[in-house]
Design an enzyme around this catalytic site. Structure first.
Site, PDB file in Angstrom:
ATOM      1  N   LYS A  12       3.658   3.531  -2.321  1.00 21.00           N
ATOM      2  CA  LYS A  12       4.263   4.301  -3.407  1.00 21.00           C
ATOM      3  C   LYS A  12       3.873   5.769  -3.280  1.00 21.00           C
ATOM      4  CE  LYS A  12       4.417   0.523  -6.751  1.00 21.00           C
ATOM      5  NZ  LYS A  12       4.013   0.065  -8.077  1.00 21.00           N
ATOM      6  N   ASP A  20       0.439   0.624   4.359  1.00 24.02           N
ATOM      7  CA  ASP A  20       0.440   0.527   2.906  1.00 24.02           C
ATOM      8  C   ASP A  20      -0.309   1.699   2.285  1.00 24.02           C
ATOM      9  OD1 ASP A  20       1.898  -1.786   2.751  1.00 24.02           O
ATOM     10  OD2 ASP A  20       0.161  -3.110   2.646  1.00 24.02           O
ATOM     11  N   MET A  48      -5.903  -8.229  -7.497  1.00 24.94           N
ATOM     12  CA  MET A  48      -4.895  -7.510  -8.290  1.00 24.94           C
ATOM     13  C   MET A  48      -4.981  -7.848  -9.782  1.00 24.94           C
ATOM     14  SD  MET A  48      -1.833  -7.976  -5.488  1.00 24.94           S
ATOM     15  CE  MET A  48      -2.408  -9.629  -5.043  1.00 24.94           C
TER      16      MET A  48
END
Length: 499
Positions: free
Chosen positions: A293, A271, A408
Site C-alpha cells: 500500500k 510487500d 494480524m
C-alpha cells in the site's frame, strides 16, 4: 553480499512511485469514483502535459474540457451507438465477452477532456512534417502520455476512449475543421486499482512477450511471422517465479538461499511489510515493484499480483515474490502457487523465519516449553473481509496447555480476547504483543489476556504486530531492557524464573 543505497531502487525514498511503477500501474481506468477533482490540480496536470515533446516544437494538441452535462450526454450516446456497431464484428463467445466488458467510465468520471490535433498549426514551420506528416498525431500522443503519467503520480486514473465517431464528437464540440480528434479522455479517482489492464484481466487479450515486438536489422523478415501468442515459437525461454521469505525484519535472518534468489532476480515484487534494508540485497538493475500500500493508490489486489508474476515470467524473467516472514504462513502463497501452475510457470519456494520465531528469539522464550505447552498453534485474527474469522476453533484457543500466536490482530484483538475468555481461557494467561519483531524499533507489550487489547490500543504501535498467548510466556525476557522485568512482575504477578 551486494550492497547498494536505497536510492538505487525504483521506489523513491520519499514514498512516491517510481517511473516504472507508474507505467505498470495501468492508465486505462474505466471505474471511477464520482469525487470531484480540484480545478487547480487539473490545471497543474494539463500545464505539465503541455511541456511534452513535439515534432518541430509544433505543440499541435488542442485540449477541450467538456463540462456541459448536455454535451457529455450527446457524446455518451455517440459512444453507445459506436459500441453497438462494433459489436457486430464479433460472434460467439467473443461477442458475449465484448458485451460484458466495461469499455468506458463515462458514468462516474468527473473530468472529460477531448484532445484534438490541429493540422493547420503554424508552430514549428513544418519541420519533420514534409516527410512524415503523421508526426503531428504522434506529438499529441506524447502529450497524452505525459498527462497519463502525471495523473498517475497524483493518484488519478486516466481512461482513453476510442469507441466513438470522431466526426460526431467534433460536431458536438463545434471544433474547427482542421482539428482531428485524437482521443476522448476520462480523468478521475480510480474506484479500484489494478496492475493488469481490464481487457487482459477478463481474457480479451493477454500481454505477449517483449521479444515478439523487438527486432534487429536483418532479422525482421525471419521473425515477422511469429505469432505473438506463442512465446515458445518466438525463442523466448519461459521464466520462473520464486516465493521468498524475507523474515520478520532483521536482514541477518535471511537464509543463504533467499540471498541467492535476490541476487539473481530480474524482477522483485515486494510487500510493504518487507524491511527496507533487505531490499539492499537485490541485484542492481533488477526491476523493483512495490505491491503493497502507498499513498498514491489504494491497495494492490491479489489477482493483480498473480497476473504480474505470470506476465513477467512469460517475458523470460526470473521473478522473486518477496514476502515478510515466511510465505507459507498467512502469506497467501497458495493463490500465487496456483496462478503459476495454471499458467505453466515453474515455481519454487524459499521459506523464511516467520515473525513468531523472530519475536520468540528476541524474548528468549521457548514457545514449546515442555512444562507448559504441548502444542504450538498459529491463527489469524482477520478473514478476507477484515473481520474476526467465524471458523476459529475456540476450544483449541482456550487450551491452557497450548501456546497460541495470533497474526494480524490489530483490528480484532479485543473481540478475539473477549471470545477466548467466554470459552474458558484464564484472564491471567500471560500474553505478549510484539510490534516490528527483530527490527531496531521493536516494541514489546507484556500483559495478560484480559488486558492486552487495551494496552495495545493505547500504544497504537506502527508496523506489523503479533500477539502470543500461553503459560510458556512467563519465562520471556525483553532484550537488554531491565525495566521490562518490572512489567512482567506487574502484569503476571510472578518473577520470570518462577513457575
Amino acid at each position: 553480499m551486494t550492497d547498494r543505497k536505497t536510492s538505487d531502487h525504483n521506489q523513491q525514498q520519499d514514498g512516491r512511485a517510481s517511473l516504472e511503477q507508474l507505467v505498470r500501474w495501468r492508465r486505462d481506468v474505466r471505474r471511477f469514483r464520482p469525487d470531484p477533482v480540484p480545478d487547480e490540480l487539473i490545471d497543474r496536470l494539463l500545464r505539465l502535459a503541455d511541456l511534452a515533446p513535439s515534432v518541430g516544437n509544433s505543440q499541435p494538441w488542442r485540449i477541450v474540457n467538456v463540462r456541459s452535462a448536455e454535451t457529455r450526454t450527446t457524446i455518451i450516446k455517440n459512444f453507445q451507438m459506436a459500441r453497438d456497431r462494433s459489436a457486430e464484428a464479433y460472434a460467439g463467445d467473443q461477442a458475449d465477452l465484448y458485451n460484458r466488458l466495461k469499455l468506458s467510465g463515462f458514468d462516474a468520471a468527473p473530468v472529460h477532456l477531448a484532445v484534438f490535433c490541429d493540422r493547420s498549426a503554424l508552430q514549428g514551420h513544418g519541420l519533420g512534417r514534409q516527410t512524415m506528416p503523421e508526426t503531428l498525431d504522434h506529438s499529441c500522443a506524447c502529450m497524452v502520455t505525459v498527462l497519463w503519467l502525471a495523473a498517475r503520480e497524483a493518484g488519478l486514473g486516466l481512461g482513453w476512449v476510442s469507441i466513438i465517431d470522431p466526426a460526431e464528437v467534433s460536431k458536438a464540440l463545434d471544433a474547427p475543421a482542421d482539428w482531428k480528434l485524437v482521443g476522448y479522455l476520462l480523468l478521475g479517482w480510480p474506484e479500484e486499482e489494478h496492475l493488469d489492464p481490464e481487457l487482459q484481466r477478463y481474457g480479451w487479450q493477454p500481454r505477449t512477450p517483449f521479444e515478439t515486438r523487438y527486432f534487429e536489422a536483418g532479422s525482421i523478415a525471419e521473425r515477422a511471422g511469429v505469432q505473438a501468442d506463442e512465446p515458445k515459437a518466438s525463442g523466448v525461454p519461459m521464466g520462473t517465479v520464486t516465493l521468498v521469505g524475507a523474515g520478520p525484519g532483521d536482514p541477518e535472518l535471511l537464509t543463504l538461499k533467499a540471498l541467492k534468489a535476490l541476487q539473481s532476480a530480474d524482477a522483485v515484487l515486494f510487500d510493504d511489510l518487507v524491511a527496507k534494508p533487505i531490499l539492499e540485497f537485490v541485484r542492481p538493475g533488477a526491476r523493483m515493484i512495490d505491491v503493497g500500500k502507498r499513498g498514491y493508490r489504494t491497495s494492490c489486489k491479489q489477482p493483480d499480483i498473480n497476473a504480474t508474476m505470470v506476465s513477467l515470467a512469460r517475458e523470460g524473467l526470473k521473478v522473486v515474490r518477496l514476502k515478510s516472514g515466511d510465505p507459507l504462513i498467512f502469506g497467501r502463497a497458495g493463490e500465487e502457487i496456483e496462478a503459476c501452475r495454471s499458467a505453466g510457470i515453474p515455481i519454487s519456494i524459499v521459506p523464511g523465519v516467520t515473525s513468531a520465531q523472530g519475536a520468540a528469539a528476541s524474548l528468549k522464550v521457548s514457545l514449546t516449553n515442555r512444562d507448559h505447552a504441548r502444542r504450538l498453534q498459529f491463527i489469524t485474527a482477520h478473514d478476507r473481509r477484515g473481520h474476526l474469522p467465524e471458523d476459529i476453533d475456540w476450544s483449541a484457543v482456550a487450551d491452557s496447555a497450548a501456546t497460541t500466536v495470533i497474526y494480524m490482530p490489530k483490528r480484532t484483538l479485543a473481540e478475539l480476547t473477549d471470545v477466548a475468555l467466554v470459552h474458558g481461557l484464564d484472564p491471567n494467561t500471560p500474553t505478549i504483543a510484539v510490534a516490528n519483531a527483530t527490527r531496531p524499533d521493536e516494541q514489546v507489550f507484556i500483559a495478560t489476556l484480559a488486558t492486552i487489547a487495551a494496552e495495545l490500543h493505547a500504544a497504537h504501535p506502527d508496523g506489523p504486530v503479533l500477539v502470543m498467548v500461553g503459560e510458556a510466556l512467563r519465562y520471556a525476557t525483553v532484550r537488554d531492557v531491565s525495566e521490562q522485568a518490572d512489567a512482567i512482575v506487574a502484569a503476571l504477578d510472578v518473577m520470570p524464573g518462577q513457575s
